[in-house]
Design a protein around this motif. Structure first.
Motif, PDB file in Angstrom:
ATOM      1  N   ARG A   6       4.061   1.258  -6.152  1.00 60.23           N
ATOM      2  CA  ARG A   6       2.907   2.139  -5.731  1.00 60.23           C
ATOM      3  C   ARG A   6       2.256   2.675  -6.771  1.00 60.23           C
ATOM      4  NH1 ARG A   6       2.244   7.797  -4.733  1.00 60.23           N
ATOM      5  NH2 ARG A   6       4.410   7.843  -5.715  1.00 60.23           N
ATOM      6  N   SER A   7       0.823   2.753  -6.596  1.00 60.05           N
ATOM      7  CA  SER A   7       0.019   2.969  -7.708  1.00 60.05           C
ATOM      8  C   SER A   7       0.261   4.462  -8.284  1.00 60.05           C
ATOM      9  CB  SER A   7      -1.333   2.939  -7.270  1.00 60.05           C
ATOM     10  OG  SER A   7      -2.373   3.439  -8.391  1.00 60.05           O
ATOM     11  N   PHE A   8       0.200   4.829  -9.548  1.00 64.08           N
ATOM     12  CA  PHE A   8       0.226   6.094 -10.446  1.00 64.08           C
ATOM     13  C   PHE A   8      -0.843   6.679 -10.064  1.00 64.08           C
ATOM     14  CE2 PHE A   8       4.001   3.964 -11.830  1.00 64.08           C
ATOM     15  CZ  PHE A   8       4.921   4.887 -11.794  1.00 64.08           C
ATOM     16  N   ALA A   9      -1.846   6.167  -9.477  1.00 67.50           N
ATOM     17  CA  ALA A   9      -3.360   6.928  -9.639  1.00 67.50           C
ATOM     18  C   ALA A   9      -3.302   8.196  -8.619  1.00 67.50           C
ATOM     19  CB  ALA A   9      -4.452   5.913  -8.967  1.00 67.50           C
ATOM     20  N   PRO A  10      -3.843   9.221  -9.234  1.00 65.49           N
ATOM     21  CA  PRO A  10      -4.020  10.445  -8.401  1.00 65.49           C
ATOM     22  C   PRO A  10      -4.484  10.434  -7.156  1.00 65.49           C
ATOM     23  CG  PRO A  10      -4.907  10.774 -10.620  1.00 65.49           C
ATOM     24  CD  PRO A  10      -4.764   9.413 -10.527  1.00 65.49           C
ATOM     25  N   GLY A  11      -3.799  11.032  -6.191  1.00 65.80           N
ATOM     26  CA  GLY A  11      -4.304  10.873  -4.604  1.00 65.80           C
ATOM     27  C   GLY A  11      -3.541   9.693  -3.985  1.00 65.80           C
ATOM     28  N   THR A  12      -2.960   8.643  -4.683  1.00 68.22           N
ATOM     29  CA  THR A  12      -2.255   7.688  -3.747  1.00 68.22           C
ATOM     30  C   THR A  12      -1.145   8.372  -2.977  1.00 68.22           C
ATOM     31  OG1 THR A  12      -2.403   6.419  -5.913  1.00 68.22           O
ATOM     32  CG2 THR A  12      -0.837   5.712  -4.165  1.00 68.22           C
ATOM     33  N   PRO A  13      -1.336   7.879  -1.716  1.00 69.91           N
ATOM     34  CA  PRO A  13      -0.228   8.617  -0.680  1.00 69.91           C
ATOM     35  C   PRO A  13       1.152   8.013  -1.006  1.00 69.91           C
ATOM     36  CG  PRO A  13      -1.579   6.920   0.448  1.00 69.91           C
ATOM     37  CD  PRO A  13      -2.231   6.989  -0.907  1.00 69.91           C
ATOM     38  N   ASP A  14       2.165   8.989  -0.231  1.00 68.37           N
ATOM     39  CA  ASP A  14       3.361   8.425  -0.571  1.00 68.37           C
ATOM     40  C   ASP A  14       3.811   7.356   0.673  1.00 68.37           C
ATOM     41  OD1 ASP A  14       3.987  10.586  -2.422  1.00 68.37           O
ATOM     42  OD2 ASP A  14       4.679  11.656  -0.820  1.00 68.37           O
ATOM     43  N   PHE A  15       4.561   6.205  -0.067  1.00 70.05           N
ATOM     44  CA  PHE A  15       5.010   5.055   0.947  1.00 70.05           C
ATOM     45  C   PHE A  15       6.111   4.184   0.013  1.00 70.05           C
ATOM     46  CE2 PHE A  15       0.921   3.616  -1.139  1.00 70.05           C
ATOM     47  CZ  PHE A  15       1.381   2.518  -1.904  1.00 70.05           C
ATOM     48  N   ARG A  16       6.574   3.536   0.670  1.00 71.78           N
ATOM     49  CA  ARG A  16       7.802   2.658   0.158  1.00 71.78           C
ATOM     50  C   ARG A  16       7.030   1.398  -0.327  1.00 71.78           C
ATOM     51  NH1 ARG A  16       9.228   2.748   5.580  1.00 71.78           N
ATOM     52  NH2 ARG A  16      10.865   4.399   5.227  1.00 71.78           N
ATOM     53  N   ILE A  17       7.694   0.800  -0.952  1.00 70.94           N
ATOM     54  CA  ILE A  17       7.183  -0.860  -1.597  1.00 70.94           C
ATOM     55  C   ILE A  17       7.256  -1.933  -0.421  1.00 70.94           C
ATOM     56  CG2 ILE A  17       7.041  -2.371  -3.273  1.00 70.94           C
ATOM     57  CD1 ILE A  17       6.635   0.301  -4.223  1.00 70.94           C
ATOM     58  N   PHE A  18       8.619  -2.255   0.025  1.00 67.80           N
ATOM     59  CA  PHE A  18       8.838  -3.052   1.016  1.00 67.80           C
ATOM     60  C   PHE A  18       9.376  -2.578   2.264  1.00 67.80           C
ATOM     61  CE2 PHE A  18       8.579  -5.932  -2.775  1.00 67.80           C
ATOM     62  CZ  PHE A  18       7.770  -6.874  -2.308  1.00 67.80           C
ATOM     63  N   HIS A  19       9.040  -3.043   3.493  1.00 68.23           N
ATOM     64  CA  HIS A  19       9.700  -2.731   4.686  1.00 68.23           C
ATOM     65  C   HIS A  19      10.040  -3.956   5.406  1.00 68.23           C
ATOM     66  CE1 HIS A  19       9.520   0.027   8.436  1.00 68.23           C
ATOM     67  NE2 HIS A  19      10.595  -0.435   8.408  1.00 68.23           N
ATOM     68  N   VAL A  20      11.503  -4.341   5.643  1.00 70.83           N
ATOM     69  CA  VAL A  20      11.787  -5.450   6.143  1.00 70.83           C
ATOM     70  C   VAL A  20      11.887  -5.232   7.722  1.00 70.83           C
ATOM     71  CG1 VAL A  20      13.642  -7.199   6.147  1.00 70.83           C
ATOM     72  CG2 VAL A  20      12.733  -6.184   4.100  1.00 70.83           C
TER      73      VAL A  20
END
Length: 486
Positions: free
Chosen positions: A109-123
């Motif tokens: 997940r990008s460290f850029a400011p403003g990136t929303p929260d989310f997990r990486i993989f959803h199986v």
């Protein structure tokens, strides 16, 4: 020292029933480290609006046809970081994702400011594999599961040579599982479960299974149960679970009454919160474990089943720092004089352990480093003084069920590190060969001229094959590999 492995010959025996059972899949190659969607989902081509193939676009295309087993490879610079900005990557079909290794590829997940929260993989489907990458900086807030990876109910995932690091969730900072997960030669480090299960949360119902072999779980933290919180069925074999922490209760592993944790040849402890206990609940020992703090648990008794057990970390397993000791994932080496050296059960090298199902480990956590190096295997994920296997091998294969029907078909072997493709034409007897292969990981396919006879992409790890010579290996139901030295 391991001697040079000479050229090996491998014979793949391909049963027609297995060949016909799966629609041939596609192999997509990611050539863009940005985050973009596929421009025309379902057309069989991975291409975004800029004519690139991103990881998200490749997964979009693979998800479009759930009847096929597709593979995703990476043609990116070494090293590369894929910065996700558009949300989690949902895997709904059987997909094999093979990266070049965790030191070479990071999906985060990008460290850029403003990136929303989310997990990486959803199986969200059955039969997927993720291999050869670092999964990093997933973040799920609120009453949600799995910061790095979340496996849904009745879904399955194989993780091989993956580093799951610095992810955050309420339950299972690294991974949360409702289904079936198999972890091999991987690292969970620096993850946080703000409620419980810093690295792993295996969710309730005993039918849900989580198997971890040749892996390290270290430096994770949680509100409670710093490393692992288990409500299901868990098997730990040759793992190192150490230096985890919690705000309360257990720093290492909590085994709830609804679940079971079975342990063989593993190191648990010591951890970084000495006032808390390392374990909680009931465990099943298959023997040859090192448990540094057995308070508040049962199932481990010093001297029984060759277990070495203490309270309050009286036993010191003598582990080195987490670092690059070779291989694709960081490990904690066994220092000279460690009680783990030559203290394991050799059943994991012969394949006759009393596990269900039985299995065999040829490598330690570092692929290509032999698991058995001395009179007995070592306890934990790291094999002391093991050196990497070297050499080249050749692969010969044959289709043995009415092989003439495969005459003229083309076998393709793709090197997942270099993306070099090798081709072999099957003769009238259904045989072919690939000589002089480096010890890399490959994708193997047979593309038939006749509909329904192609063989879908299969992962073949030549390091693993080399360490098993001479023996027979099953790589898929109906497809086996027979290994012998030239």
């Amino acid at each position: 020292m391991k001697s040079l492995i000479p050229c090996l010959v491998l014979t793949a025996l391909c049963a027609l029933a297995s060949v016909q059972a799966q629609t041939p899949g596609k192999v997509f190659t990611v050539d863009f480290n940005g985050d973009s969607v596929d421009a025309n989902v379902g057309d069989g081509v991975c291409r975004d609006a800029g004519s690139h193939c991103s990881l998200r676009a490749a997964i979009d295309e693979a998800n479009a046809d759930p009847k096929t087993l597709d593979a995703i490879l990476f043609g990116l610079p070494d090293p590369s970081v894929i910065d996700l900005t558009l949300g989690e990557l949902g895997i709904a079909s059987p997909i094999t994702i093979v990266g070049p290794g965790p030191r070479r590829l990071t999906v985060q997940r990008s460290f850029a400011p403003g990136t929303p929260d989310f997990r990486i993989f959803h199986v969200l489907g059955w039969g997927s594999t993720i291999r050869g990458m670092t999964i990093k900086n997933g973040r799920i807030t609120g009453a949600l599961f799995g910061g790095g990876i979340y496996v849904e109910d009745y879904c399955s995932l194989d993780l091989t040579e993956v580093s799951v690091v610095n992810n955050f969730a309420l339950y299972g900072g690294g991974i949360a599982n409702w289904g079936y997960v198999n972890v091999t030669r991987s690292l969970f480090a620096g993850n946080r479960g703000n409620n419980q299960g810093g690295a792993i949360y295996n969710i309730r119902f005993p039918a849900r299974t989580f198997r971890i072999t040749d892996s390290t779980v270290t430096g994770n933290s949680a509100g409670v149960h710093g490393a692992i919180s288990n409500d299901g069925t868990m098997l730990l074999v040759n793992d190192t679970i150490t230096h985890n922490s919690a705000d309360d209760l257990t720093t290492g592993i909590a085994s709830y009454p609804e679940g079971t944790v079975t342990v063989l040849n593993s190191i648990i402890g010591s951890d970084t919160s000495p006032t808390l206990t390392s374990l909680g609940g009931a465990f099943i020992s298959l023997g040859n474990n090192i448990i540094t703090d057995a308070r508040n648990s049962n199932g481990f008794v010093n001297g029984v089943n060759n277990d070495q057990v203490s309270n309050n970390n009286a036993i010191d397993p003598l582990l080195g720092p987490l670092m690059n000791n070779g291989g694709q994932t960081d490990t904690r080496a066994l220092l000279a004089g460690s009680p783990a050296i030559n203290a394991g059960n050799n059943c994991i090298s012969t394949g006759n352990c009393s596990t269900n199902p039985p299995f065999r480990l040829n490598n330690d956590q570092r692929s290509g480093f032999a698991r058995l190096n001395g009179a007995a295997v070592d306890v934990g994920a790291f094999e002391h003084n093991s050196t990497p296997v070297t050499g080249i091998i050749s692969l010969s294969f044959g289709v043995f069920d009415r092989p003439a029907r495969f005459a003229g078909s083309i076998a393709v072997l793709t090197d997942t590190l270099t993306l070099e493709k090798r081709y072999a034409s099957l003769n009238p007897f259904g045989n072919g060969a690939f000589p002089n292969l480096p010890l890399h990981v490959y994708i193997f396919e047979i593309k038939s001229k006749r509909e329904g006879l192609s063989i879908f992409p299969i992962v073949m790890d030549m390091n693993d094959f080399a360490l098993q010579a001479p023996s027979a290996i099953t790589v898929e139901p109906g497809i086996s590999v027979k290994v012998k030295k030239d």
